[in-house]
Scaffold this active site. Structure first.
Site, mmCIF file in Angstrom:
data_model
loop_
_atom_site.group_PDB
_atom_site.id
_atom_site.type_symbol
_atom_site.label_atom_id
_atom_site.label_comp_id
_atom_site.label_asym_id
_atom_site.label_seq_id
_atom_site.Cartn_x
_atom_site.Cartn_y
_atom_site.Cartn_z
ATOM 1 N N GLY A 1 92.544 35.245 68.802
ATOM 2 C CA GLY A 1 93.863 35.284 69.407
ATOM 3 C C GLY A 1 93.776 35.989 70.741
ATOM 4 O O GLY A 1 94.327 35.548 71.748
ATOM 5 N N ALA A 2 93.044 37.106 70.757
ATOM 6 C CA ALA A 2 92.856 37.869 71.980
ATOM 7 C C ALA A 2 91.733 38.869 71.746
ATOM 8 O O ALA A 2 91.319 39.097 70.605
ATOM 9 C CB ALA A 2 94.143 38.594 72.373
ATOM 10 N N MET A 3 91.235 39.452 72.832
ATOM 11 C CA MET A 3 90.173 40.443 72.744
ATOM 12 C C MET A 3 90.401 41.510 73.796
ATOM 13 O O MET A 3 90.616 41.217 74.961
ATOM 14 C CB MET A 3 88.803 39.778 72.935
ATOM 15 C CG MET A 3 87.633 40.742 72.932
ATOM 16 S SD MET A 3 87.498 41.624 71.357
ATOM 17 C CE MET A 3 86.778 43.170 71.919
ATOM 18 N N GLU A 4 90.302 42.770 73.363
ATOM 19 C CA GLU A 4 90.723 43.922 74.157
ATOM 20 C C GLU A 4 89.677 44.411 75.151
ATOM 21 O O GLU A 4 89.592 45.617 75.418
ATOM 22 C CB GLU A 4 91.110 45.073 73.230
ATOM 23 C CG GLU A 4 89.967 45.729 72.445
ATOM 24 C CD GLU A 4 89.712 45.147 71.091
ATOM 25 O OE1 GLU A 4 89.089 45.831 70.259
ATOM 26 O OE2 GLU A 4 90.128 44.007 70.844
ATOM 27 N N ASN A 5 88.889 43.523 75.739
ATOM 28 C CA ASN A 5 87.915 43.961 76.734
ATOM 29 C C ASN A 5 88.579 44.911 77.724
ATOM 30 O O ASN A 5 89.640 44.617 78.266
ATOM 31 C CB ASN A 5 87.360 42.750 77.485
ATOM 32 C CG ASN A 5 86.983 41.616 76.559
ATOM 33 O OD1 ASN A 5 86.159 41.769 75.681
ATOM 34 N ND2 ASN A 5 87.620 40.471 76.754
ATOM 35 N N HIS B 1 99.363 44.670 71.129
ATOM 36 C CA HIS B 1 98.183 44.987 70.316
ATOM 37 C C HIS B 1 96.984 45.279 71.211
ATOM 38 O O HIS B 1 96.292 46.299 71.035
ATOM 39 C CB HIS B 1 97.896 43.791 69.405
ATOM 40 C CG HIS B 1 96.742 43.979 68.480
ATOM 41 N ND1 HIS B 1 96.900 44.118 67.122
ATOM 42 C CD2 HIS B 1 95.398 44.048 68.693
ATOM 43 C CE1 HIS B 1 95.713 44.265 66.542
ATOM 44 N NE2 HIS B 1 94.794 44.212 67.488
ATOM 45 N N GLU B 2 96.745 44.415 72.178
ATOM 46 C CA GLU B 2 95.561 44.585 73.036
ATOM 47 C C GLU B 2 95.705 45.806 73.943
ATOM 48 O O GLU B 2 94.735 46.543 74.149
ATOM 49 C CB GLU B 2 95.339 43.329 73.874
ATOM 50 C CG GLU B 2 95.219 42.040 73.079
ATOM 51 C CD GLU B 2 94.277 42.137 71.893
ATOM 52 O OE1 GLU B 2 93.234 42.796 72.005
ATOM 53 O OE2 GLU B 2 94.599 41.556 70.841
ATOM 54 N N HIS C 1 94.882 49.038 72.282
ATOM 55 C CA HIS C 1 93.442 49.278 72.169
ATOM 56 C C HIS C 1 92.856 49.959 73.416
ATOM 57 O O HIS C 1 91.760 50.524 73.339
ATOM 58 C CB HIS C 1 92.703 47.958 71.975
ATOM 59 C CG HIS C 1 92.607 47.499 70.559
ATOM 60 N ND1 HIS C 1 92.169 48.302 69.532
ATOM 61 C CD2 HIS C 1 92.876 46.286 69.988
ATOM 62 C CE1 HIS C 1 92.169 47.613 68.405
ATOM 63 N NE2 HIS C 1 92.600 46.393 68.654
ATOM 64 N N GLU D 1 91.570 48.387 64.158
ATOM 65 C CA GLU D 1 92.437 47.218 64.122
ATOM 66 C C GLU D 1 93.754 47.494 63.393
ATOM 67 O O GLU D 1 94.794 46.952 63.765
ATOM 68 C CB GLU D 1 91.707 46.045 63.474
ATOM 69 C CG GLU D 1 90.519 45.543 64.273
ATOM 70 C CD GLU D 1 90.892 45.087 65.675
ATOM 71 O OE1 GLU D 1 92.099 44.900 65.961
ATOM 72 O OE2 GLU D 1 89.981 44.928 66.501
#
Length: 1009
Positions: free
Chosen positions: A390-394, A426-427, A430, A449
């Site tokens: 869905g997404a990634m918190e880079n 959410h991201e 993080h 998470e």
């Protein structure tokens, strides 16, 4: 010297030869080098790469057409291709106690800084059709213990020999006179290491630099450094992008790929002129007189060299680098530059505007929440056409699926908009919790998470305060994870560190337990501590461990200190309370007997006959906080520690009633004596608003699940739906629909289905009519966020239960679209209208929808149609659609598994999908499995309806037949499916006749008042 385990495919070898003719020495002289290496090596290696995962909640299988929002895969995991196989024999070393056969790195070396230059080729190589990238990397590391061995993670990378013939060069930075000589370099493919043997030991406390030059395939496997493709104005465009979490940074460059081994990074990207390069840091000027992106010529092509600011100290899994032709929009909030990147037509159409609008306020919310400034100078967010997560918190460069970032009010539904708000929150959460402070190892993934999954509701609620988002965690997380955590095959939130070693084991942790149970118990913790205490402990935790690593008990210690500092009255310490929720699986059902005041707790299992093989350090007892009401008035909080305790204040008489777990603040179910159940049901019938709306949803959900567990009669659970004829709120209706989905699954192939449909049609009639009148025949949206959800539920359930007025309306709206080419269907209703129209139509309707899917340029619209295409009742169309799922030019790889699941949810498609995955298992496993969460969801989703001995036998035979191929991260899902099927069989034996008779009786009786 032979180099064992050199990873090169026959196809790649041809690429190397072709490219080598024009390559400059600054990158790699590919032709000569790789030809020599292939000739020198007699053993090749491949490795079944692991899938990548994500940070938003993992997907759950959707309810057919009774859905508030279109079923989506989410949030988090991605799939991988099978490795390119070598044309030479593959050898895998037998397990041993040697360091290179261990999945964890030795403690002897600690990285401090990397310099990485990467050059992705966005055009396929002539003659092979492959895409590649080349790179140079140096890593500075500190020697903590003397050693003559260097292990560094590497997966699917091919190395160019340095002077001396080895694949790396070692030099001294400080603390030693000279560096040892590398005497052997090889790949250990099983454990994914580049192994370097030295002629003498490294000096303790000295600093060294290891330099490598390498090539990798820019594959479409959605992991590591990979490519994504899309079509714009009839022309194919290629993006180079990344997904590193949890263990795929090693596919992009050699690195010490563990979260505790933080370092700083200097990233440089070489990319074609006309493309834009992005990474975690801001773009800077390497050559001040030539600008930040400087033109060069490499291999006869004009390229740019973009250099980025050095990153803060960070983990490898948070790295990102992207090359694309995307456009962007920009805003600045308190010196933080915010940019939204996407395909240029999407940006030009304003689809990034909503994300840009809410990002700044959410960032400011979290700065205040954490009492800490945003740690970076920029926040880039980019929407990718191919992204299985869905997404990634880079850190500083967050990647999203297009459906998770782009919003168009003409096409996107209310739920699409909410999803964007919650995933962005959410991201961004993080950026502090997870990125600034990182868990030491993946066994504590749940805290990372789970925390973001909890506070996403707070951040999104701050951006959209009128939506009532904070309440929706009950439906979206607590109720959803109860279903998994009530199985004997569940698992505790935290695992021993040494139990999580392999990449597939790590990937398996990215499940509903980590995300949704983690969120639920942290919400409970914040509630019983109160927010001021919780925030004080959280803020001091982040301050102490900034840029470092922790274990989950570090947070408990800071919260306990906050309890003491603020003199908060807590009967037990934080660690004692929370360990009962973290270190044992499952949750309790709390039962109160109002005739005696005795309150008990017991491990809740959907199948009470399940055999529990997982031992609990607390004998499956919890320290339970109990918020409760008496006759609608809130009472002082109680605690339950023992298996049974007497609470005199809960002993009642007369018409009094109690309600436990007020607002579902605790992570447990509640049961009552028959008298109190009767009084609660009477209150629902006569004055339902006397019970808080969350608890009305809770009563329905608890009752249905208590009945499945044989604790209360099923007819009592069904009785909780009788009052719904007078209910207008979203949450109770959605809770009922979610639970009735189990009845649809169990009975849509039996004689119970008809009476059940008639009953539910009667129950939803008032709601359907209300919104039909209020929205001019469903041509407008209801007023209010949750009311819009209720409007969709009314329409969807009415159509699903055969209400002619609804089904005719759906077909009319769809046929009007077919006839005029103008889609007048409200975005909120499109999923259910499309689904019902396709279900009622033939091949002409399906083919029209397929054509619209292929033409769709809005990701959310394509998602709605892709789902609706699975609703057809024509089995040959479903079989054709199943074949499409394995053709990436028709169905993107990121969407393949969810499409198969949607087909299985259709009663006509159930057996088709099951036969399909059984027949294609080795291929599906290699293409779409290998560790991704979507793969485990595939097993659960396709077997969800299983409820016969024959289906159980098939499932067990499937397990036996493919034991050698394996199930990867779906292993636990397979066990859960077997357990669930056994439970379904028993439930049907005991309840089918009773349920049939109840529905028949209710249908024949006069409608409820």
């Amino acid at each position: 010297m032979g180099k064992q385990g050199f990873y090169v495919s026959k196809a790649l070898a041809v690429v190397f030869i072709v490219l080598g003719l024009g390559a400059l020495a600054t990158i790699i002289a590919l032709s000569v080098v790789y030809a020599q290496e292939m000739n020198r090596n007699t053993n090749g290696g491949t490795n079944g790469g692991t899938g990548t995962t994500t940070t938003t909640k993992p997907p759950v299988t959707s309810n057919r057409p009774v859905t508030t929002n279109p079923p989506v895969t989410s949030n988090r995991p991605v799939t991988t291709n099978p490795p390119v196989t070598s044309n030479r024999p593959v050898t895998t070393a037998a397990p041993s106690n040697e360091p290179w056969d261990q999945y964890r790195l030795p403690k002897s070396l600690e990285p401090t800084h990397y310099s990485v230059t990467l050059h992705p080729r966005l055009k396929a190589q002539e003659g092979t059709g492959l895409y590649i990238f080349t790179g140079e990397s140096s890593v500075d590391f500190h020697c903590k213990e003397e050693t003559d061995l260097i292990l560094i993670h590497s997966n699917k990378l091919n190395y160019t020999s340095k002077a001396g013939g080895e694949w790396a060069e070692l030099t001294v930075v400080s603390g030693a006179d000279t560096a040892p000589t590398i005497t052997e370099s090889r790949l250990q493919t099983e454990t994914q290491y580049l192994v370097l043997t030295l002629d003498r030991k490294l000096t303790k406390n000295a600093e060294y630099r290891l330099t490598t030059t390498f090539t990798g395939e820019l594959a479409d496997d959605l992991g590591g450094f990979y490519r994504s493709e899309y079509v714009e104005n009839g022309q194919k465009k290629v993006i180079a992008t990344t997904q590193m979490q949890p263990t795929d940074a090693r596919k992009a460059f050699p690195c010490f790929d563990e979260p505790a081994l933080k370092a700083t990074f200097d990233i440089t990207l070489i990319h074609d002129a006309g493309t834009v390069a992005l990474s975690n840091g801001k773009e800077i000027c390497e050559f001040p007189d030539r600008g930040p992106s400087s033109p060069e010529t490499i291999e006869g092509n004009s390229v740019m060299r973009t250099v980025f600011e050095r990153t803060p100290k960070m983990s490898t899994y948070l790295l990102a680098f992207i090359v694309s032709e995307f456009g962007n929009i920009t805003d600045t909030v308190d010196d933080v530059t915010i940019k939204i990147y996407a395909r240029k037509p999407a940006i030009d159409a304003g689809q990034g505007d909503y994300a840009l609008k809410i990002t700044g306020p959410i960032l400011k919310f979290f700065e205040n929440y954490y009492n800490s400034s945003y740690p970076l100078p920029k926040s880039d967010q980019i929407a990718l056409p191919d992204f299985n997560a869905g997404a990634m918190e880079n850190w500083g460069l967050i990647t999203y699926r297009e459906t998770a970032l782009l919003y168009d009010p003409e096409f996107s539904s209310n739920s699409n908009k909410e999803r964007i708000a919650t995933i962005i929150a959410h991201e961004l959460a993080h950026m502090w919790f997870g990125n600034l402070v990182t868990l030491r190892w993946w066994n504590d993934l749940w805290l990372n998470e789970g925390f973001a999954s909890y506070v996403e509701y707070l951040g999104a609620d701050n951006a959209e305060p009128d939506w009532g988002l904070k309440d929706l965690i009950v439906l979206n997380d607590i109720h959803r994870v109860f279903a998994v955590d009530a199985l004997a095959s569940s698992h505790p939130l935290s695992s021993p560190e040494d139990a999580i070693q392999k990449p597939a084991q790590i990937s398996e942790l990215f499940d509903a337990i980590s995300y949704s149970k983690g969120a639920s118990v942290l919400r409970m913790l914040s509630d019983f501590l109160t927010e001021p205490v919780f925030l004080k402990g959280l803020q001091t935790y982040l301050q102490q461990f900034a840029f470092g690593n922790t274990v989950y008990t570090d947070l408990w210690n800071h919260l306990e200190q906050a309890v003491q500092d603020l003199e908060f009255n807590l009967p037990f310490n934080v660690t004692d309370i929370m360990n009962t929720w973290v270190l044992q699986m499952g949750f309790p059902v709390v039962t109160v007997d109002t005739t005696t005041g005795i309150v008990t707790q017991k491990h809740f299992l959907l199948n009470p006959d399940s055999e529990i093989t997982t031992e609990s350090p607390f004998e499956y007892k919890w320290i339970v906080p109990i918020k409760w009401q008496k006759n609608g008035a809130e009472q002082p909080m109680e605690w339950l520690r023992e298996e049974s305790e007497t609470k005199p204040e809960m002993k009642l008489g007369g018409s009094d009633w109690v309600l436990l777990n007020l607002n579902m603040s605790g992570y447990y179910r509640v049961n009552y004596d028959d008298g109190n159940w009767d009084r609660l049901l009477n209150t629902l019938s006569n004055n339902h608003e006397a019970i808080p709306v969350i608890n009305r949803a809770q009563l329905v959900d608890d009752a249905f699940n208590l009945a499945r567990a044989k604790i209360i009669p099923t007819v009592r659970a069904l009785s909780t739906t009788k009052y719904l004829t007078g209910e207008m709120a979203y949450m109770p209706w959605k809770s009922a629909i979610n639970n009735l989905e189990f009845f649809f699954l169990m009975f849509d192939r039996s004689e119970v289905f008809g009476p059940m449909q008639k009953y539910l049609q009667r129950q939803v009639q008032n709601l359907f009519t209300h919104y039909n009148n209020a929205t001019a025949g469903y041509t407008a949206d209801a007023v209010g966020h949750q009311n819009q959800y209720t409007q969709v539920n009314a329409f969807s359930l009415a159509c699903r239960t055969g209400l002619t007025e609804c089904q005719n309306l759906a077909s009319t709206l769809f046929k009007d679209w077919m006839a005029t080419g103008v889609n007048k269907i409200r975005p909120n209703l499109r999923t259910t209208v499309y689904c019902n129209a396709i279900a009622a139509g033939g091949v002409d309707v399906w083919d029209f929808a397929w054509g619209q899917f292929q033409k769709a340029t809005i990701a959310t619209e394509a998602e709605k149609i892709r789902y609706a295409l699975t609703c057809t009742k024509e089995s040959w169309l479903l079989n054709r659609y199943l074949e499409y799922t394995l053709n990436p030019t028709l169905i993107r790889k990121q969407d393949a598994t969810s499409t198969i699941i949607y087909i299985a949810e259709n009663v006509v498609g159930q057996n088709l999908a099951w036969d399909f995955i059984r027949a294609r298992w080795p291929y599906i496993f290699s293409q779409y499995g290998g560790g991704s969460f979507s793969f485990s969801n595939l097993i659960n989703g396709v077997t969800e309806r299983f409820s016969t001995e024959y289906e159980l036998h098939q499932l067990e035979q499937f397990k036996a037949d493919h034991a050698e191929v394996g199930f990867g991260s779906g292993t636990l899902a397979l066990e859960q499916s077997i357990e669930r099927t056994k439970g379904n069989i028993e439930w049907l034996k005991e309840n089918k006749q009773t349920v049939l008779e109840w529905f028949q009786k209710e249908v024949s009786a006069s409608p409820s008042s």
